[in-house]
Design an enzyme around this catalytic site. Structure first.
Site, PDB file in Angstrom:
ATOM      1  N   GLY A  60       0.818  -1.234   0.120  1.00 51.19           N
ATOM      2  CA  GLY A  60      -0.063  -0.077   0.106  1.00 51.19           C
ATOM      3  C   GLY A  60       0.918   1.217   0.049  1.00 51.19           C
ATOM      4  O   GLY A  60       0.376   2.313   0.615  1.00 51.19           O
ATOM      5  N   ILE A  64      -3.440  10.642  12.125  1.00 55.19           N
ATOM      6  CA  ILE A  64      -2.391  11.139  11.114  1.00 55.19           C
ATOM      7  C   ILE A  64      -3.068  11.648  10.050  1.00 55.19           C
ATOM      8  O   ILE A  64      -3.122  12.966   9.654  1.00 55.19           O
ATOM      9  CB  ILE A  64      -1.270  10.115  10.836  1.00 55.19           C
ATOM     10  N   ASN A  70       2.219  -1.931   5.718  1.00 58.58           N
ATOM     11  CA  ASN A  70       1.588  -0.950   5.564  1.00 58.58           C
ATOM     12  C   ASN A  70      -0.154  -0.910   5.182  1.00 58.58           C
ATOM     13  O   ASN A  70      -1.063  -0.111   5.912  1.00 58.58           O
ATOM     14  CB  ASN A  70       1.957   0.454   4.876  1.00 58.58           C
ATOM     15  N   THR A  80      -8.029  -6.831  14.236  1.00 60.07           N
ATOM     16  CA  THR A  80      -6.900  -7.223  13.385  1.00 60.07           C
ATOM     17  C   THR A  80      -5.660  -6.541  13.477  1.00 60.07           C
ATOM     18  O   THR A  80      -4.695  -7.192  13.559  1.00 60.07           O
ATOM     19  CB  THR A  80      -7.229  -6.670  11.775  1.00 60.07           C
ATOM     20  N   LYS A  81      -5.874  -5.283  14.329  1.00 61.24           N
ATOM     21  CA  LYS A  81      -4.591  -4.318  14.455  1.00 61.24           C
ATOM     22  C   LYS A  81      -3.897  -5.167  15.805  1.00 61.24           C
ATOM     23  O   LYS A  81      -2.822  -5.171  16.022  1.00 61.24           O
ATOM     24  CB  LYS A  81      -4.934  -2.946  14.717  1.00 61.24           C
ATOM     25  N   ARG A 116      -0.990   8.379   0.767  1.00 62.97           N
ATOM     26  CA  ARG A 116      -1.064   8.458   1.913  1.00 62.97           C
ATOM     27  C   ARG A 116       0.313   8.133   2.832  1.00 62.97           C
ATOM     28  O   ARG A 116       1.415   8.717   2.440  1.00 62.97           O
ATOM     29  CB  ARG A 116      -2.311   7.990   2.880  1.00 62.97           C
ATOM     30  N   ASP A 149      -1.845   0.305  15.227  1.00 58.34           N
ATOM     31  CA  ASP A 149      -2.614   1.321  15.514  1.00 58.34           C
ATOM     32  C   ASP A 149      -2.798   1.615  17.110  1.00 58.34           C
ATOM     33  O   ASP A 149      -2.795   0.536  17.737  1.00 58.34           O
ATOM     34  CB  ASP A 149      -4.257   1.036  14.952  1.00 58.34           C
ATOM     35  N   TYR A 185     -11.694  -4.419  12.879  1.00 63.64           N
ATOM     36  CA  TYR A 185     -10.646  -3.599  12.640  1.00 63.64           C
ATOM     37  C   TYR A 185      -9.815  -3.669  13.797  1.00 63.64           C
ATOM     38  O   TYR A 185      -8.570  -4.009  13.717  1.00 63.64           O
ATOM     39  CB  TYR A 185     -10.770  -2.240  12.199  1.00 63.64           C
TER      40      TYR A 185
HETATM   41  N1  LIG Z   1      -4.461   7.403   8.615  1.00 63.31           N
HETATM   42  C1  LIG Z   1      -4.104   7.200   9.997  1.00 63.31           C
HETATM   43  O1  LIG Z   1      -4.282   8.392  10.633  1.00 63.31           O
HETATM   44  C2  LIG Z   1      -3.778   5.890  10.775  1.00 63.31           C
HETATM   45  C3  LIG Z   1      -4.162   5.946  11.960  1.00 63.31           C
HETATM   46  C4  LIG Z   1      -3.898   4.695  12.571  1.00 63.31           C
HETATM   47  C5  LIG Z   1      -3.367   3.698  11.924  1.00 63.31           C
HETATM   48  N2  LIG Z   1      -2.977   3.934  10.691  1.00 63.31           N
HETATM   49  C6  LIG Z   1      -2.356   2.743   9.845  1.00 63.31           C
HETATM   50  O2  LIG Z   1      -1.311   3.108   9.103  1.00 63.31           O
HETATM   51  C7  LIG Z   1      -1.565   2.471   7.889  1.00 63.31           C
HETATM   52  C8  LIG Z   1      -1.272   3.288   6.622  1.00 63.31           C
HETATM   53  O3  LIG Z   1      -2.398   4.357   6.956  1.00 63.31           O
HETATM   54  P1  LIG Z   1      -3.223   5.017   5.648  1.00 63.31           P
HETATM   55  O4  LIG Z   1      -4.480   5.953   6.269  1.00 63.31           O
HETATM   56  O5  LIG Z   1      -2.322   5.586   4.728  1.00 63.31           O
HETATM   57  O6  LIG Z   1      -3.724   3.831   4.909  1.00 63.31           O
HETATM   58  P2  LIG Z   1      -5.164   3.563   4.008  1.00 63.31           P
HETATM   59  O7  LIG Z   1      -5.032   4.622   2.902  1.00 63.31           O
HETATM   60  O8  LIG Z   1      -6.233   3.171   4.643  1.00 63.31           O
HETATM   61  O9  LIG Z   1      -4.812   2.235   3.025  1.00 63.31           O
HETATM   62  C9  LIG Z   1      -3.523   2.156   2.554  1.00 63.31           C
HETATM   63  C10 LIG Z   1      -3.478   1.211   1.366  1.00 63.31           C
HETATM   64  O10 LIG Z   1      -3.814  -0.078   1.603  1.00 63.31           O
HETATM   65  C11 LIG Z   1      -4.174  -0.697   0.428  1.00 63.31           C
HETATM   66  N3  LIG Z   1      -5.023  -1.883   0.480  1.00 63.31           N
HETATM   67  C12 LIG Z   1      -6.143  -1.947   1.222  1.00 63.31           C
HETATM   68  N4  LIG Z   1      -6.957  -2.981   0.931  1.00 63.31           N
HETATM   69  C13 LIG Z   1      -5.987  -3.930   0.032  1.00 63.31           C
HETATM   70  C14 LIG Z   1      -5.938  -5.255  -0.348  1.00 63.31           C
HETATM   71  N5  LIG Z   1      -7.010  -6.138   0.117  1.00 63.31           N
HETATM   72  N6  LIG Z   1      -5.041  -5.527  -0.872  1.00 63.31           N
HETATM   73  C15 LIG Z   1      -3.839  -4.737  -1.206  1.00 63.31           C
HETATM   74  N7  LIG Z   1      -3.912  -3.309  -0.903  1.00 63.31           N
HETATM   75  C16 LIG Z   1      -5.087  -3.320  -0.106  1.00 63.31           C
HETATM   76  C17 LIG Z   1      -4.626   0.279  -0.501  1.00 63.31           C
HETATM   77  O11 LIG Z   1      -4.145   0.134  -1.761  1.00 63.31           O
HETATM   78  P3  LIG Z   1      -4.817   0.988  -3.235  1.00 63.31           P
HETATM   79  O12 LIG Z   1      -4.993   2.466  -2.753  1.00 63.31           O
HETATM   80  O13 LIG Z   1      -3.745   0.657  -4.072  1.00 63.31           O
HETATM   81  O14 LIG Z   1      -6.026   0.062  -3.501  1.00 63.31           O
HETATM   82  C18 LIG Z   1      -4.456   1.646   0.108  1.00 63.31           C
HETATM   83  O15 LIG Z   1      -3.970   2.631  -0.514  1.00 63.31           O
HETATM   84  C19 LIG Z   1      -2.587   1.518   8.041  1.00 63.31           C
HETATM   85  O16 LIG Z   1      -2.077   0.124   8.154  1.00 63.31           O
HETATM   86  C20 LIG Z   1      -3.314   2.189   8.885  1.00 63.31           C
HETATM   87  O17 LIG Z   1      -4.129   1.141   9.606  1.00 63.31           O
HETATM   88  C21 LIG Z   1      -3.175   5.048   9.978  1.00 63.31           C
END
Ligand SMILES: NC(=O)c1ccc[n+]([C@@H]2O[C@H](COP(=O)([O-])OP(=O)(O)OC[C@H]3O[C@@H](n4cnc5c(N)ncnc54)[C@H](OP(=O)(O)O)[C@@H]3O)[C@@H](O)[C@H]2O)c1
Length: 241
Positions: A6, A182, A85, A152-153, A10, A136, A149
């Protein structure tokens, strides 16, 4: 040589830019985001030609993972860093959860990192490499209406610890980063909810993807004696709950 799942949008893209700036070549995995993948590859190739390989896969299909690892080894002949990720994130209110949601979230967020780690471990071992899992703060403080969710985490935290134990003797370190707020989800969040979350953060602001990328770089470059740990990057949000 680093593989980021991924890794084209982001937080994943911020990690990619941070590692690439250190001279590390990348395999950026994506699922649906083909346009973003080619745009990021072009941006990074402007800085260093032939430094980024793209790989499209649905991580729920385990044979695709093993095929990805085989192709990486054919192309680059080595692998040093794997960042799990990619993640699926959406509400699953209790009483309305079906098996499809359960399988989708578990397969993407837990099964795929496990089988990918298993497939890369022998290659990482050759270079004393490392695995970094994006977990997370809600892995141990459940987010309301997101039970699957959260599960999973929590599983991914245990994956981090148990693989750190298994792979330590093979000189592979396994750690996790637990982000707080974030980047807001692309949809489904109103301004009031965002303000409520920010007011609960000690530093009174949300984080930046670069904050996570810097933590990844720390674990890669300076964390040689750190394994099985979760580094929380949340501006002090968990102090308040
Ligand atoms: N955003 C936050 O504030 C936050 C907070 C706590 C934890 N996190 C953790 O930090 C990490 C990054 O966060 P994020 O918000 O940037 O993530 P996100 O945008 O929700 O997801 C990242 C990527 O995961 C890929 N993905 C989802 N399902 C998939 C599948 N079945 N097969 C392959 N790829 C798949 C997608 O790829 P495509 O776009 O190419 O489809 C997506 O771009 C994640 O693990 C998230 O749980 C984030």
């Amino acid at each position: 040589m680093a593989l980021i799942t991924g890794g084209v949008k982001r937080i994943g893209a911020a990690i990619a830019r941070q590692l690439h700036a250190q001279g590390i070549n990348l395999v950026l995995h994506y699922h649906h985001s083909e346009t973003a993948a080619h745009a990021l590859q072009a941006e990074l190739h402007n800085q260093r030609p032939n430094s980024v390989l793209l790989f499209q896969a649905d991580l729920r299909q385990i044979p695709k993972l093993t095929s990805m690892v085989r192709q990486i080894m054919e192309h680059y002949k080595r692998l040093d860093i794997v960042v799990n990720n990619a993640s699926a994130f959406y509400p699953t209110p209790l009483g309305k959860v079906d098996e499809k949601d359960w399988e989708d979230l578990l397969d993407t967020n837990l099964k795929a990192p496990f089988f990918l780690s298993q497939a890369v471990a022998p290659h990482l071992s050759e270079n004393h490499g490392c695995i970094i899992n994006l977990v997370d703060i809600h892995a141990d403080r459940p987010m309301k209406s997101h039970p699957v969710y959260n599960i999973t985490k929590a599983g991914l935290v245990m994956l981090t610890k148990t693989l750190a134990r298994e792979l330590g003797p093979k000189k592979v370190r396994v750690n996790a980063i637990a982000p707080g707020a974030i980047l807001w989800p692309d949809k489904d969040m109103d301004e009031v909810s965002k303000q409520r979350i920010v007011s609960n953060i000690a530093l009174k602001c949300h984080g930046d993807p670069k904050d996570i990328a810097k933590a990844v770089l720390f674990l890669v470059r300076d964390g040689g004696y750190i394994t099985g740990q979760v580094i929380t990057v949340d501006g002090g949000r968990t102090l308040n709950q």
